[in-house]
Design a protein around this motif. Structure first.
Motif, PDB file in Angstrom:
ATOM      1  N   ARG A  54     -33.951 -17.071  43.213  1.00  0.00           N
ATOM      2  CA  ARG A  54     -34.560 -18.041  42.290  1.00  0.00           C
ATOM      3  C   ARG A  54     -34.542 -19.452  42.872  1.00  0.00           C
ATOM      4  NH1 ARG A  54     -32.179 -15.726  36.739  1.00  0.00           N
ATOM      5  NH2 ARG A  54     -33.792 -14.154  36.410  1.00  0.00           N
ATOM      6  N   ARG A  55     -33.444 -19.822  43.490  1.00  0.00           N
ATOM      7  CA  ARG A  55     -33.341 -21.181  44.036  1.00  0.00           C
ATOM      8  C   ARG A  55     -34.351 -21.404  45.160  1.00  0.00           C
ATOM      9  NH1 ARG A  55     -30.593 -20.557  40.352  1.00  0.00           N
ATOM     10  NH2 ARG A  55     -32.524 -21.343  39.517  1.00  0.00           N
ATOM     11  N   ILE A  56     -34.541 -20.420  46.024  1.00  0.00           N
ATOM     12  CA  ILE A  56     -35.413 -20.605  47.182  1.00  0.00           C
ATOM     13  C   ILE A  56     -36.887 -20.407  46.828  1.00  0.00           C
ATOM     14  CG2 ILE A  56     -35.401 -18.238  48.118  1.00  0.00           C
ATOM     15  CD1 ILE A  56     -34.910 -21.481  50.154  1.00  0.00           C
ATOM     16  N   SER A  57     -37.179 -19.809  45.676  1.00  0.00           N
ATOM     17  CA  SER A  57     -38.560 -19.479  45.310  1.00  0.00           C
ATOM     18  C   SER A  57     -39.343 -20.649  44.736  1.00  0.00           C
ATOM     19  CB  SER A  57     -38.562 -18.336  44.288  1.00  0.00           C
ATOM     20  OG  SER A  57     -38.071 -18.803  43.037  1.00  0.00           O
ATOM     21  N   ARG A  58     -38.716 -21.804  44.596  1.00  0.00           N
ATOM     22  CA  ARG A  58     -39.372 -22.951  43.968  1.00  0.00           C
ATOM     23  C   ARG A  58     -38.881 -24.234  44.621  1.00  0.00           C
ATOM     24  NH1 ARG A  58     -35.992 -21.747  38.506  1.00  0.00           N
ATOM     25  NH2 ARG A  58     -37.121 -19.825  38.795  1.00  0.00           N
ATOM     26  N   PRO A  59     -39.582 -25.324  44.399  1.00  0.00           N
ATOM     27  CA  PRO A  59     -39.066 -26.585  44.933  1.00  0.00           C
ATOM     28  C   PRO A  59     -37.693 -26.883  44.327  1.00  0.00           C
ATOM     29  CG  PRO A  59     -41.329 -26.856  44.142  1.00  0.00           C
ATOM     30  CD  PRO A  59     -40.851 -25.504  43.688  1.00  0.00           C
ATOM     31  N   GLY A  60     -36.755 -27.201  45.189  1.00  0.00           N
ATOM     32  CA  GLY A  60     -35.404 -27.505  44.730  1.00  0.00           C
ATOM     33  C   GLY A  60     -34.751 -28.517  45.650  1.00  0.00           C
ATOM     34  N   CYS A  80     -41.445 -26.944  34.679  1.00  0.00           N
ATOM     35  CA  CYS A  80     -40.145 -26.881  34.005  1.00  0.00           C
ATOM     36  C   CYS A  80     -39.043 -27.313  34.971  1.00  0.00           C
ATOM     37  CB  CYS A  80     -39.853 -25.473  33.515  1.00  0.00           C
ATOM     38  SG  CYS A  80     -38.234 -25.297  32.725  1.00  0.00           S
ATOM     39  N   LEU A  81     -38.277 -28.301  34.563  1.00  0.00           N
ATOM     40  CA  LEU A  81     -37.063 -28.661  35.279  1.00  0.00           C
ATOM     41  C   LEU A  81     -36.031 -27.651  34.795  1.00  0.00           C
ATOM     42  CD1 LEU A  81     -35.797 -30.772  37.182  1.00  0.00           C
ATOM     43  CD2 LEU A  81     -35.091 -32.008  35.150  1.00  0.00           C
ATOM     44  N   ASP A  82     -35.922 -26.560  35.547  1.00  0.00           N
ATOM     45  CA  ASP A  82     -35.153 -25.403  35.104  1.00  0.00           C
ATOM     46  C   ASP A  82     -33.652 -25.634  35.236  1.00  0.00           C
ATOM     47  OD1 ASP A  82     -34.716 -22.726  34.228  1.00  0.00           O
ATOM     48  OD2 ASP A  82     -34.484 -22.108  36.305  1.00  0.00           O
ATOM     49  N   MET A  83     -33.245 -26.184  36.351  1.00  0.00           N
ATOM     50  CA  MET A  83     -31.822 -26.394  36.616  1.00  0.00           C
ATOM     51  C   MET A  83     -31.595 -27.839  37.037  1.00  0.00           C
ATOM     52  SD  MET A  83     -29.622 -23.652  36.875  1.00  0.00           S
ATOM     53  CE  MET A  83     -29.769 -21.904  36.662  1.00  0.00           C
ATOM     54  N   MET A  84     -30.576 -28.458  36.470  1.00  0.00           N
ATOM     55  CA  MET A  84     -30.085 -29.733  36.979  1.00  0.00           C
ATOM     56  C   MET A  84     -28.626 -29.839  36.562  1.00  0.00           C
ATOM     57  SD  MET A  84     -31.326 -33.629  37.298  1.00  0.00           S
ATOM     58  CE  MET A  84     -31.991 -33.835  35.713  1.00  0.00           C
ATOM     59  N   LEU A 100     -33.591 -36.241  39.251  1.00  0.00           N
ATOM     60  CA  LEU A 100     -34.741 -36.257  38.349  1.00  0.00           C
ATOM     61  C   LEU A 100     -35.900 -37.006  38.982  1.00  0.00           C
ATOM     62  CD1 LEU A 100     -36.117 -35.636  35.677  1.00  0.00           C
ATOM     63  CD2 LEU A 100     -35.049 -37.712  34.741  1.00  0.00           C
ATOM     64  N   ARG A 101     -35.623 -38.139  39.595  1.00  0.00           N
ATOM     65  CA  ARG A 101     -36.667 -38.911  40.265  1.00  0.00           C
ATOM     66  C   ARG A 101     -37.391 -38.059  41.316  1.00  0.00           C
ATOM     67  NH1 ARG A 101     -34.101 -44.162  42.306  1.00  0.00           N
ATOM     68  NH2 ARG A 101     -33.571 -44.750  40.209  1.00  0.00           N
ATOM     69  N   ARG A 102     -36.619 -37.296  42.067  1.00  0.00           N
ATOM     70  CA  ARG A 102     -37.216 -36.449  43.113  1.00  0.00           C
ATOM     71  C   ARG A 102     -38.065 -35.344  42.504  1.00  0.00           C
ATOM     72  NH1 ARG A 102     -40.099 -34.629  45.714  1.00  0.00           N
ATOM     73  NH2 ARG A 102     -39.993 -33.726  47.787  1.00  0.00           N
ATOM     74  N   ALA A 103     -37.568 -34.722  41.437  1.00  0.00           N
ATOM     75  CA  ALA A 103     -38.334 -33.673  40.762  1.00  0.00           C
ATOM     76  C   ALA A 103     -39.614 -34.234  40.154  1.00  0.00           C
ATOM     77  CB  ALA A 103     -37.470 -33.006  39.693  1.00  0.00           C
ATOM     78  N   GLU A 104     -39.534 -35.424  39.579  1.00  0.00           N
ATOM     79  CA  GLU A 104     -40.727 -36.041  38.992  1.00  0.00           C
ATOM     80  C   GLU A 104     -41.763 -36.347  40.078  1.00  0.00           C
ATOM     81  OE1 GLU A 104     -39.196 -38.336  35.010  1.00  0.00           O
ATOM     82  OE2 GLU A 104     -38.723 -39.266  36.939  1.00  0.00           O
ATOM     83  N   LYS A 105     -41.303 -36.816  41.216  1.00  0.00           N
ATOM     84  CA  LYS A 105     -42.216 -37.094  42.335  1.00  0.00           C
ATOM     85  C   LYS A 105     -42.942 -35.825  42.760  1.00  0.00           C
ATOM     86  CE  LYS A 105     -42.153 -38.913  47.056  1.00  0.00           C
ATOM     87  NZ  LYS A 105     -41.314 -39.452  48.131  1.00  0.00           N
ATOM     88  N   VAL A 115     -43.554 -32.763  32.404  1.00  0.00           N
ATOM     89  CA  VAL A 115     -42.371 -32.033  32.843  1.00  0.00           C
ATOM     90  C   VAL A 115     -41.581 -31.714  31.588  1.00  0.00           C
ATOM     91  CG1 VAL A 115     -40.177 -32.197  34.110  1.00  0.00           C
ATOM     92  CG2 VAL A 115     -42.284 -33.059  35.142  1.00  0.00           C
ATOM     93  N   TYR A 116     -41.047 -30.518  31.524  1.00  0.00           N
ATOM     94  CA  TYR A 116     -40.234 -30.161  30.363  1.00  0.00           C
ATOM     95  C   TYR A 116     -38.941 -29.508  30.822  1.00  0.00           C
ATOM     96  CZ  TYR A 116     -41.769 -25.282  30.806  1.00  0.00           C
ATOM     97  OH  TYR A 116     -41.994 -24.003  31.257  1.00  0.00           O
ATOM     98  N   THR A 117     -37.989 -29.447  29.915  1.00  0.00           N
ATOM     99  CA  THR A 117     -36.701 -28.834  30.213  1.00  0.00           C
ATOM    100  C   THR A 117     -36.083 -28.321  28.923  1.00  0.00           C
ATOM    101  OG1 THR A 117     -34.642 -29.151  31.453  1.00  0.00           O
ATOM    102  CG2 THR A 117     -35.292 -30.943  29.970  1.00  0.00           C
TER     103      THR A 117
END
Length: 157
Positions: A54-60, A80-84, A100-105, A115-117
């Motif tokens: 799961r971690r490698i299958s998406r931007p993280g 979806c911001l799935d994990m933080m 969060l800033r990086r995920a939003e970018k 973006v939702y969580t």
């Protein structure tokens, strides 16, 4: 904000560090907002291979201080911001803000305007302070325990 915080892409070798951060954050930080039984049900990783997949299958991303992983986040294909999660020893110094800033970018780069969580009771104030609003409260089931969380979203111009 701590200038030592470096955000880098998640790599396969980060699996154990992310599991440790996840478990410790829930057991030591979220335990202020959830019962011992709820924490026991939530703070488990039963399949390390599935976690890694799961971690490698998406931007993280991994947040590091002096080369040590102190937090992580990821973004699913639908915004979806799935994990933080942030290590308990590094709370309150800007790790989550930088993640969060990086995920939003990345969300904006991918063309998402939302973006939702699903924020825990513990995380809700952080997300509210960053412009997310509660869409609804919800109860999720984890291994026979009911946990309250909040579906939250943020829109971008």
């Amino acid at each position: 904000m701590d200038e030592r915080i470096v955000i880098r892409p998640y790599a396969p070798g980060d699996v154990d560090a992310t599991i440790e951060i996840f478990l410790r954050a829930i057991r030591e930080v979220s335990s202020h907002d959830y019962s011992a039984a709820q924490i026991e049900a939530w703070a488990r990783v039963e399949d390390r291979a599935l976690w890694a997949e799961r971690r490698i299958s998406r931007p993280g991303w991994i947040a590091e201080i002096d080369g040590q992983p102190v937090g992580f986040s990821d973004l699913t294909g639908d915004g979806c911001l799935d994990m933080m999660f942030v290590h308990p020893d590094f709370q309150g110094i800007g790790v989550a803000t930088r993640l969060l800033r990086r995920a939003e970018k990345e969300a904006l780069r991918l063309g998402f305007r939302r973006v939702y969580t699903e924020a825990s009771i513990t995380a809700r104030p952080f997300f509210e302070s960053k412009g997310f609003r509660v869409m609804t409260g919800q109860i999720v089931e984890k291994r026979g325990q009911s946990l309250e969380n909040f579906l939250m979203e943020k829109f971008y111009a």
